[in-house]
Scaffold this active site. Structure first.
Site, PDB file in Angstrom:
ATOM      1  N   LYS A  30       4.986  -1.666   7.298  1.00 16.67           N
ATOM      2  CA  LYS A  30       6.035  -1.004   6.058  1.00 16.67           C
ATOM      3  C   LYS A  30       7.611  -2.086   6.907  1.00 16.67           C
ATOM      4  O   LYS A  30       8.005  -2.079   5.078  1.00 16.67           O
ATOM      5  CB  LYS A  30       6.461   0.278   6.609  1.00 16.67           C
ATOM      6  CG  LYS A  30       5.407   1.008   6.172  1.00 16.67           C
ATOM      7  CD  LYS A  30       6.122   2.787   6.394  1.00 16.67           C
ATOM      8  CE  LYS A  30       5.223   4.054   5.736  1.00 16.67           C
ATOM      9  NZ  LYS A  30       5.444   4.762   5.942  1.00 16.67           N
ATOM     10  N   LYS A  43       0.023   5.302  -1.475  1.00 11.63           N
ATOM     11  CA  LYS A  43       0.205   6.079  -1.729  1.00 11.63           C
ATOM     12  C   LYS A  43       1.776   4.213  -2.169  1.00 11.63           C
ATOM     13  O   LYS A  43       2.630   4.703  -3.964  1.00 11.63           O
ATOM     14  CB  LYS A  43       1.458   7.254  -1.057  1.00 11.63           C
ATOM     15  CG  LYS A  43       0.441   8.615  -1.705  1.00 11.63           C
ATOM     16  CD  LYS A  43       2.148   9.219  -0.678  1.00 11.63           C
ATOM     17  CE  LYS A  43       1.306  10.538  -0.221  1.00 11.63           C
ATOM     18  NZ  LYS A  43       2.199  11.240   0.945  1.00 11.63           N
ATOM     19  N   LYS A  53      -6.980  -0.071   1.765  1.00  9.71           N
ATOM     20  CA  LYS A  53      -6.861   1.674   1.851  1.00  9.71           C
ATOM     21  C   LYS A  53      -5.952   1.881   0.795  1.00  9.71           C
ATOM     22  O   LYS A  53      -5.094   1.431   0.202  1.00  9.71           O
ATOM     23  CB  LYS A  53      -6.783   2.661   2.961  1.00  9.71           C
ATOM     24  CG  LYS A  53      -4.980   2.370   3.742  1.00  9.71           C
ATOM     25  CD  LYS A  53      -5.024   3.314   4.444  1.00  9.71           C
ATOM     26  CE  LYS A  53      -2.995   3.099   4.613  1.00  9.71           C
ATOM     27  NZ  LYS A  53      -3.213   4.596   5.360  1.00  9.71           N
TER      28      LYS A  53
HETATM   29  P1  AMP Z   1       0.371   9.197   3.549  1.00  9.68           P
HETATM   30  O1  AMP Z   1      -0.616   9.536   2.207  1.00  9.68           O
HETATM   31  O2  AMP Z   1       0.304   8.079   4.665  1.00  9.68           O
HETATM   32  O3  AMP Z   1       1.573  10.382   4.102  1.00  9.68           O
HETATM   33  O4  AMP Z   1      -0.807   9.618   4.308  1.00  9.68           O
HETATM   34  C1  AMP Z   1      -1.134  11.758   4.806  1.00  9.68           C
HETATM   35  C2  AMP Z   1      -2.355  11.875   5.235  1.00  9.68           C
HETATM   36  O5  AMP Z   1      -3.338  11.285   4.636  1.00  9.68           O
HETATM   37  C3  AMP Z   1      -2.965  11.078   6.870  1.00  9.68           C
HETATM   38  O6  AMP Z   1      -4.067  12.493   7.517  1.00  9.68           O
HETATM   39  C4  AMP Z   1      -3.148   9.983   6.548  1.00  9.68           C
HETATM   40  O7  AMP Z   1      -4.039   9.271   7.649  1.00  9.68           O
HETATM   41  C5  AMP Z   1      -3.822  10.473   5.653  1.00  9.68           C
HETATM   42  N1  AMP Z   1      -4.209   9.681   4.567  1.00  9.68           N
HETATM   43  C6  AMP Z   1      -3.738   8.120   3.869  1.00  9.68           C
HETATM   44  N2  AMP Z   1      -4.241   7.171   3.068  1.00  9.68           N
HETATM   45  C7  AMP Z   1      -6.027   7.877   2.937  1.00  9.68           C
HETATM   46  C8  AMP Z   1      -7.052   7.132   2.815  1.00  9.68           C
HETATM   47  N3  AMP Z   1      -6.615   5.945   1.831  1.00  9.68           N
HETATM   48  N4  AMP Z   1      -8.322   7.217   3.201  1.00  9.68           N
HETATM   49  C9  AMP Z   1      -8.216   8.563   4.222  1.00  9.68           C
HETATM   50  N5  AMP Z   1      -7.031   9.312   4.747  1.00  9.68           N
HETATM   51  C10 AMP Z   1      -5.469   8.623   4.091  1.00  9.68           C
END
Ligand code: AMP
Ligand code: TRP
Length: 337
Positions: A113, A203, A200
């Site tokens: 980041k 967002k 992956k």
């Molecule tokens: P974030 O979008 O980074 O705020 O992630 C929120 C939650 O979603 C966390 O538990 C991440 O590990 C999970 N997560 C985010 N992106 C993925 C993805 N592409 N595949 C699986 N889990 C995800």
């Protein structure tokens, strides 16, 4: 026997996508039957990168509504907003003072980041994992269900609890903090981008076509899947390292259609992309339809959402304040009356 405790959270930055749902939220829903479950919207984490104040409150509510729409049941768990409980920030400060700087500089997510932020890296971005540790440790969580990308942050929370607090300020018989474990379920732990099977779904990807959000309307879902990257080969299969997109789309189909890996692999083994993509689109639309309907209802009834969040906050605050007091005492602060 008290039930094991679970805590997790997602940031209210941008709409939640299939990765968030399949990697995290879906697992919370199952856990609330057997575990004492706390889930929060981590809005304090959302300001570790530049943010838009006009959007924060709305995104936070919408994310909380999505938790409920995905099946979190306020009678069986506590759904709350992180910033409404001051103990998160306060424990974060106490933990900051015992956490070595180089532990934070090593964090992969920070490195990734901070490259994106250029000259504008806040202290908060570096401190992000300590705030996350505070979130978890405040609730004496036993298990933290997250996607694979959060494993390193969980290890940091464990090290802070064990080495920096319990070892120094507690005793073997009376540890100050409970040491949590990550819970990473294989299926859905890593949902990949629709436009690149090797990175992956995220967002922060500037290309919106790379992800399907939980609130995308059916036409948009169909369009994104139609444009998703594929390869020239016929037939879908799992685990071929040469075909990451194929693995990802088939995995999504197996989960979203509800039929599981084996049945999906058998159904699609000889299928061409022109047949597969509409099937995947249909399964995705059908899986998201009830979530979207419930989300709409909740957003149209602010009083109901407020009531649920208030109930969640009260339950969470009692637990959080008790832990904070324990840590304060162990560090030598006098009790608050
Ligand atoms: P974030 O979008 O980074 O705020 O992630 C929120 C939650 O979603 C966390 O538990 C991440 O590990 C999970 N997560 C985010 N992106 C993925 C993805 N592409 N595949 C699986 N889990 C995800
Ligand atoms: N860092 C987590 C993520 O990006 C979000 C988060 C903050 C979290 N606090 C947490 C997850 C506590 C689990 C427990 O996904």
């Amino acid at each position: 026997m008290p039930r094991p405790r679970v805590l997790s959270g997602v940031q209210p930055t941008g709409a939640l996508h299939l990765g968030n749902w399949l990697g995290a939220i879906r697992n919370w829903v199952d856990l609330q039957d057997t575990h004492d479950t706390f889930v929060c919207v981590v809005d304090l984490h959302a300001i570790t990168v530049p943010h838009d104040p006009a959007q924060l409150a709305g995104d936070t509510r919408s994310t909380a509504a999505l938790y409920l729409a995905c099946g979190m049941d306020p009678e069986r768990c506590s759904v709350f907003i992180q910033s409404q409980i001051a103990a998160h920030s306060e424990l974060c400060w106490l933990l900051n003072c015992v956490t070595p700087l180089n532990w934070l500089e090593r964090m992969i997510q920070f490195k990734e980041k901070s490259v994106k932020q250029g000259d504008n890296v806040s202290v908060g971005l570096l401190d992000y994992p300590v705030l996350m540790a505070a979130d978890i440790l405040l609730y004496d969580a036993d298990l933290v269900p997250v996607g694979e990308d959060q494993k390193q942050h969980l290890e940091l929370a464990r090290d802070i609890a064990q080495q920096r607090i319990n070892a120094r300020f507690g005793s073997e018989e009376l540890p100050v903090l409970n040491v949590p474990k990550p819970l990473i379920l294989k299926e859905g732990a890593r949902v990949m981008s629709l436009t690149d099977g090797r990175s992956k779904m995220s967002k922060s990807d500037p290309n919106e076509g790379s992800r399907i959000t939980l609130l995308d309307p059916p036409e948009l879902i169909t369009k994104k899947i139609k444009r998703a990257k594929t390869d020239p080969q016929m037939g879908l299969e799992f685990d071929n390292p040469e075909r990451p997109e194929t693995h990802n789309l088939l995995s999504l189909y197996a989960i979203l259609s509800g039929q599981g890996r084996e049945a999906a692999a058998a159904e699609c083994a000889e299928m061409g992309w022109g047949t597969f993509k509409p099937l995947l689109a249909e399964a995705t639309v059908a899986a998201l339809e009830p979530i979207q309907a419930r989300h709409r209802e909740l957003m149209n009834d602010p009083a109901e959402l407020d009531q649920v969040l208030d109930q969640g906050r009260q339950k969470a605050e009692n637990v959080a304040n008790a832990t904070l007091e324990r840590v304060r005492k162990s560090l030598g602060f006098s009790p608050r009356h």
